[in-house]
Write a protein that holds these residues in place. Structure first.
Motif, PDB file in Angstrom:
ATOM      1  N   ARG A 138     -80.106 -21.058  51.175  1.00 18.36           N
ATOM      2  CA  ARG A 138     -78.715 -21.439  51.376  1.00 18.36           C
ATOM      3  C   ARG A 138     -78.595 -22.919  51.742  1.00 18.36           C
ATOM      4  O   ARG A 138     -77.542 -23.366  52.193  1.00 18.36           O
ATOM      5  N   SER A 139     -79.679 -23.663  51.546  1.00 17.14           N
ATOM      6  CA  SER A 139     -79.647 -25.089  51.839  1.00 17.14           C
ATOM      7  C   SER A 139     -79.252 -25.863  50.587  1.00 17.14           C
ATOM      8  O   SER A 139     -79.104 -25.293  49.509  1.00 17.14           O
ATOM      9  N   ALA A 140     -79.120 -27.174  50.753  1.00 19.97           N
ATOM     10  CA  ALA A 140     -78.790 -28.033  49.617  1.00 19.97           C
ATOM     11  C   ALA A 140     -80.039 -28.730  49.076  1.00 19.97           C
ATOM     12  O   ALA A 140     -79.944 -29.683  48.314  1.00 19.97           O
ATOM     13  N   ARG A 141     -81.226 -28.242  49.462  1.00 19.99           N
ATOM     14  CA  ARG A 141     -82.466 -28.856  48.996  1.00 19.99           C
ATOM     15  C   ARG A 141     -82.647 -28.634  47.497  1.00 19.99           C
ATOM     16  O   ARG A 141     -82.099 -27.687  46.935  1.00 19.99           O
ATOM     17  N   PRO A 142     -83.437 -29.495  46.824  1.00 24.35           N
ATOM     18  CA  PRO A 142     -83.708 -29.280  45.400  1.00 24.35           C
ATOM     19  C   PRO A 142     -84.333 -27.909  45.179  1.00 24.35           C
ATOM     20  O   PRO A 142     -85.201 -27.466  45.941  1.00 24.35           O
ATOM     21  N   ALA A 143     -83.896 -27.223  44.132  1.00 27.16           N
ATOM     22  CA  ALA A 143     -84.328 -25.847  43.889  1.00 27.16           C
ATOM     23  C   ALA A 143     -85.842 -25.745  43.703  1.00 27.16           C
ATOM     24  O   ALA A 143     -86.468 -24.785  44.159  1.00 27.16           O
ATOM     25  N   LEU A 144     -86.451 -26.727  43.023  1.00 24.49           N
ATOM     26  CA  LEU A 144     -87.894 -26.678  42.811  1.00 24.49           C
ATOM     27  C   LEU A 144     -88.645 -26.816  44.129  1.00 24.49           C
ATOM     28  O   LEU A 144     -89.655 -26.145  44.367  1.00 24.49           O
ATOM     29  N   GLN A 145     -88.163 -27.667  45.012  1.00 24.18           N
ATOM     30  CA  GLN A 145     -88.778 -27.825  46.330  1.00 24.18           C
ATOM     31  C   GLN A 145     -88.736 -26.505  47.098  1.00 24.18           C
ATOM     32  O   GLN A 145     -89.718 -26.103  47.731  1.00 24.18           O
ATOM     33  N   VAL A 146     -87.611 -25.825  47.025  1.00 23.36           N
ATOM     34  CA  VAL A 146     -87.464 -24.533  47.692  1.00 23.36           C
ATOM     35  C   VAL A 146     -88.466 -23.535  47.132  1.00 23.36           C
ATOM     36  O   VAL A 146     -89.126 -22.802  47.878  1.00 23.36           O
ATOM     37  N   LEU A 147     -88.589 -23.509  45.815  1.00 24.95           N
ATOM     38  CA  LEU A 147     -89.505 -22.582  45.157  1.00 24.95           C
ATOM     39  C   LEU A 147     -90.943 -22.836  45.594  1.00 24.95           C
ATOM     40  O   LEU A 147     -91.684 -21.909  45.951  1.00 24.95           O
ATOM     41  N   VAL A 148     -91.350 -24.089  45.599  1.00 29.39           N
ATOM     42  CA  VAL A 148     -92.716 -24.447  45.990  1.00 29.39           C
ATOM     43  C   VAL A 148     -92.971 -24.075  47.446  1.00 29.39           C
ATOM     44  O   VAL A 148     -94.019 -23.497  47.789  1.00 29.39           O
ATOM     45  N   GLU A 149     -92.030 -24.377  48.316  1.00 24.26           N
ATOM     46  CA  GLU A 149     -92.216 -24.077  49.743  1.00 24.26           C
ATOM     47  C   GLU A 149     -92.350 -22.580  49.988  1.00 24.26           C
ATOM     48  O   GLU A 149     -93.112 -22.147  50.848  1.00 24.26           O
ATOM     49  N   ASN A 150     -91.614 -21.786  49.241  1.00 23.08           N
ATOM     50  CA  ASN A 150     -91.676 -20.343  49.445  1.00 23.08           C
ATOM     51  C   ASN A 150     -92.937 -19.717  48.863  1.00 23.08           C
ATOM     52  O   ASN A 150     -93.340 -18.635  49.289  1.00 23.08           O
TER      53      ASN A 150
END
Length: 756
Positions: free
Chosen positions: A98-110
């Motif tokens: 639910r953040s405004a971070r780049p989607a790819l960054q979110v994917l990598v972090e998860n």
């Protein structure tokens, strides 16, 4: 207490599950396993209809134990916009960021540090984007493996390719026979029939899809008749040579032959159904595909005919039956639709149907059918995207698209699709700039989604523009909404006095408009602000009123949040037992919505209570588990939760030896969502209330939980990466063991045990 929407860590529903038996492929499976053990990226290639997806699904089932973080299936057939690729992968992984971070960054972090297998199915139409994504992921995630299916290779460094061949003769004949047995009870291969089937399979080059289409003809023809008609159909194309017809054309001609044997109405519906992104409801087929040759009341019979011919695949989705065209079949239908000159008209009809569906869902969202609407819209998400994309590409449709995207406000929030909702709204707002009430509402909805991402910088100007336009238009409802959104922003930003003023005004405006449900939602946020300002009695009264309004409307989703934040307020005034009961009930209500944000909030409170009651190891496990939940949604959204979490963690660290604390936190981070919920439900860790022993095995209990959530056998099979027949067998065993006759009885049994 954001506005949003728990479940065991499991593969998300994505690629199609096995709806029929799996035949052969031992050599290919062994080679694919070998490649996957040695390579980071393995791509299964081959002609359409050769069985790449089925092979990938079976491989995923066989190797899933090697991937403790899960095997995740991503069906890309319905993803038309390249910009939505990363979003679709995150959605399949159940990342509710639910953040405004780049989607790819979110994917990598998860995915970081997780041994997982990502199955990207049907990549060919997004081949460049899939190649880039796969390359980026394997560079950043050494524990990740990617299995792709595509008609062409990704072409990236380190990719290993397995070309999926057609079936050898024995396996092709076995496939034909098994499919024929589903058509004709007691069918066996003997004598002349066996020879005819062998020749049919040879004529069809062992292509599984072509064989399945041919076997469907046994409803009305004998094997010898099927062979004769194939020879007649293919003879002119091969100029007498049985090897002259390329395999791609073999399948195409087989599909063409199947098309020629359909009635005119069946051909027409096949073509028209190709505008749907993935699966189709009968109601949608009746509205979109009827007319000009097919009367509305005739659609069901035409659909039945296409199911009988294996053109449409019948699927169960919760309480609704849906129909799906295999991708190769759909492409053929789309070509026929273009030849008929009806593609644009059918795309417009398709948009019209989903525009009306969303318009119906919006006012009914806060009612007894809320969970059903949630499930239905999720099932239609691919079609909704296609409809919105049509409104973007056809500029004169932009206002309809804007109305549709704004009406989906609570759907975007409940599914944590804030980023996608903002994308559609941004695109459509840029296309339709007329100063209308539709635009005013869309601006406020866009600001609301941005605020829930804590993107205040972007939200501010949009909110101001929407409020100003609503004021010029005298749009009282949108003005009330703007006041609510501004108050929500103040609350999230911890400006509590301002939040009280703004939310109080929005409550009064909604009440004046007779919108009691919207007023209750504002009350929930108002009560939260007042509680933190020390006005506990007024906050408690507002919480109670909010819950009463939700009950009166049959509403579950916001009620679960009202109970959760009411529990926080109760805990803050020393009522730990009352707070715990509220959090437990909140979790129960969240089940239909897969609400990780809400679950994270409830588990937070339970951790605080456990720490206060001296259950420090349990508190540490809950804290560890909730860290994963917060990470998957972009981090805590509210400062006061962060403060309480920090104080709880500090107290538990002091109470436990460092090794014990670290071990407990580690165990918590490894918990599946189902195990986390069970841990959270224990009111007394020393002497938990024990339910009667379950007669079910662990796997049966897991499947019973999914049945209770309303999942069909197909959805259960895809969720657990097992064959649908296996899922059906488990459900039959559960019914037999419990002495039940219906899935509804299983759901009641699960619910009663969860409250025990």
């Amino acid at each position: 207490m954001a506005e949003s929407a728990p479940d065991a860590e499991r593969p998300a529903v994505g690629a199609p599950s096995e709806v029929t038996s799996f035949v052969g492929r031992r050599r290919e499976l062994a080679e694919a396993r070998r490649l996957l053990s040695a390579a980071r990226v393995v791509t299964l290639t081959g002609v359409g209809g050769v069985g790449k997806t089925r092979l990938a699904m079976r491989l995923a089932d066989e190797v899933r134990r090697a991937f403790p973080a899960g095997v995740w299936l991503v069906d890309l057939t319905a993803v038309e916009a390249p910009e939505l690729l990363v979003h679709a992968v995150g959605e399949a992984l159940e990342i509710q960021d639910r953040s405004a971070r780049p989607a790819l960054q979110v994917l990598v972090e998860n995915l970081r540090g997780k041994q997982a297998l990502l199955l990207l199915d049907n990549c060919e139409h997004l081949i460049s984007e899939c190649a880039e994504l796969a390359d980026r992921l394997v560079q950043h995630l050494p524990d990740l493996r990617i299995l792709a299916t595509s008609r062409q290779t990704l072409g990236i460094a380190g990719e290993h390719v397995l070309h999926v061949p057609t079936l050898p003769r024995d396996e092709a004949v076995q496939l034909f026979a098994e499919r024929a047995q589903t058509m004709l009870r007691g069918f066996t291969l003997t004598g002349a029939d066996r020879r005819s089937v062998e020749l049919i399979c040879a004529r069809l080059d062992g292509i599984p899809l072509a064989i399945e289409l041919a076997s469907a003809r046994l409803r009305v023809l004998s094997p010898a008749q099927v062979l004769a008609r194939l020879d007649d159909s293919f003879g002119l194309l091969t100029t007498g040579s049985r090897t002259a017809l390329p395999r791609r054309r073999t399948l195409r001609e087989m599909i063409g032959w199947s098309h020629a044997l359909c009635t005119k109405q069946e051909q027409l519906l096949w073509a028209r159904a190709s505008v749907f992104a993935d699966s189709i409801e009968l109601e949608a087929a009746e509205e979109v595909c009827s007319g000009d040759g097919i009367a509305l009341e005739e659609v069901i019979d035409v659909v039945t005919g296409l199911v009988d011919k294996s053109i449409l695949i019948r699927e169960e989705h919760a309480h609704r039956v849906r129909y799906r065209l295999l991708e190769t079949i759909k492409q053929y239908g789309r070509e026929r639709l273009r030849e008929l000159g009806q593609e644009e008209e059918l795309r417009r009809r398709h948009r019209g149907w989903f525009h009306r569906l969303v318009a119906r869902a919006e006012p009914e969202w806060f009612g007894p059918g809320q969970a059903e609407w949630f499930a239905r819209l999720r099932a239609e998400q691919g079609n909704i995207r296609v409809a919105l994309n049509f409104c973007v590409t056809e500029r004169h449709e932009a206002r309809r698209g804007l109305r549709m995207a704004a009406a989906l406000c609570y759907y975007w929030i409940a599914t944590s699709s804030l980023r996608e909702g903002r994308r559609w709204l941004d695109l459509l707002l840029s296309l339709d700039t007329a100063p209308t009430a539709v635009r005013a509402k869309a601006l406020i909805v866009n600001a609301r989604l941005a605020i829930l991402q804590s993107d205040f910088a972007s939200a501010g100007p949009v909110l101001r523009d929407g409020r100003a336009l609503a004021g010029r238009l005298g749009d009282a409802r949108t003005l009330a909404m703007s006041m609510h959104v501004e108050g929500l922003a103040a609350l999230i930003d911890q400006d509590l006095p301002r939040a009280v003023i703004l939310l109080g005004k929005s409550c009064k405006q909604y009440e004046h408009l007779g919108d009691r449900m919207s007023a209750a939602i504002s009350q929930m946020y108002l009560a939260t602000a007042q509680s933190y300002l020390g006005d506990h009695d007024q906050a408690a009264a507002l919480f109670d009123d909010c819950v009463a309004v939700c009950d009166a409307h049959g509403e579950l989703w916001f009620k679960s949040y009202a109970l959760c934040v009411s529990g926080i307020a109760a805990w803050r005034v020393g009522d730990a037992s009352g707070a715990y009961a509220l959090e437990l009930e909140s979790i129960r209500l969240k089940r239909p919505f897969n609400d990780r944000l809400g679950l994270a909030m409830c588990v937070e409170v339970m951790a605080w209570i456990a720490a206060e009651q001296g259950e420090n190891e349990r508190a540490a496990r809950l804290l560890g588990a909730v860290v994963n939940l917060w990470r998957s949604i972009g981090g805590p959204l509210f400062g006061y939760l962060t403060d309480h979490h920090a104080r709880c963690e500090e107290a538990v660290r002091r109470a436990l030896p460092a090794r014990t604390f670290d071990d407990a936190v580690h165990k918590g981070t490894a918990l599946s969502l189902a195990a986390l919920i069970e841990l959270a439900r224990r009111e007394d860790a020393a002497a938990p209330e024990v339910a009667e022993p379950s007669p079910l095995t662990r796997r049966e209990a897991e499947i019973a939980e999914l049945v209770a959530r309303g999942m069909s056998n197909k959805e259960i099979a895809a969720a657990l990466v097992i064959a649908q027949r296996t899922a059906e067998g488990h459900v039959e065993h559960i019914l037999a063991k419990l002495g039940f006759k219906s899935r509804a009885q299983i759901a009641v049994w699960v619910s009663e045990r969860s409250r025990a």
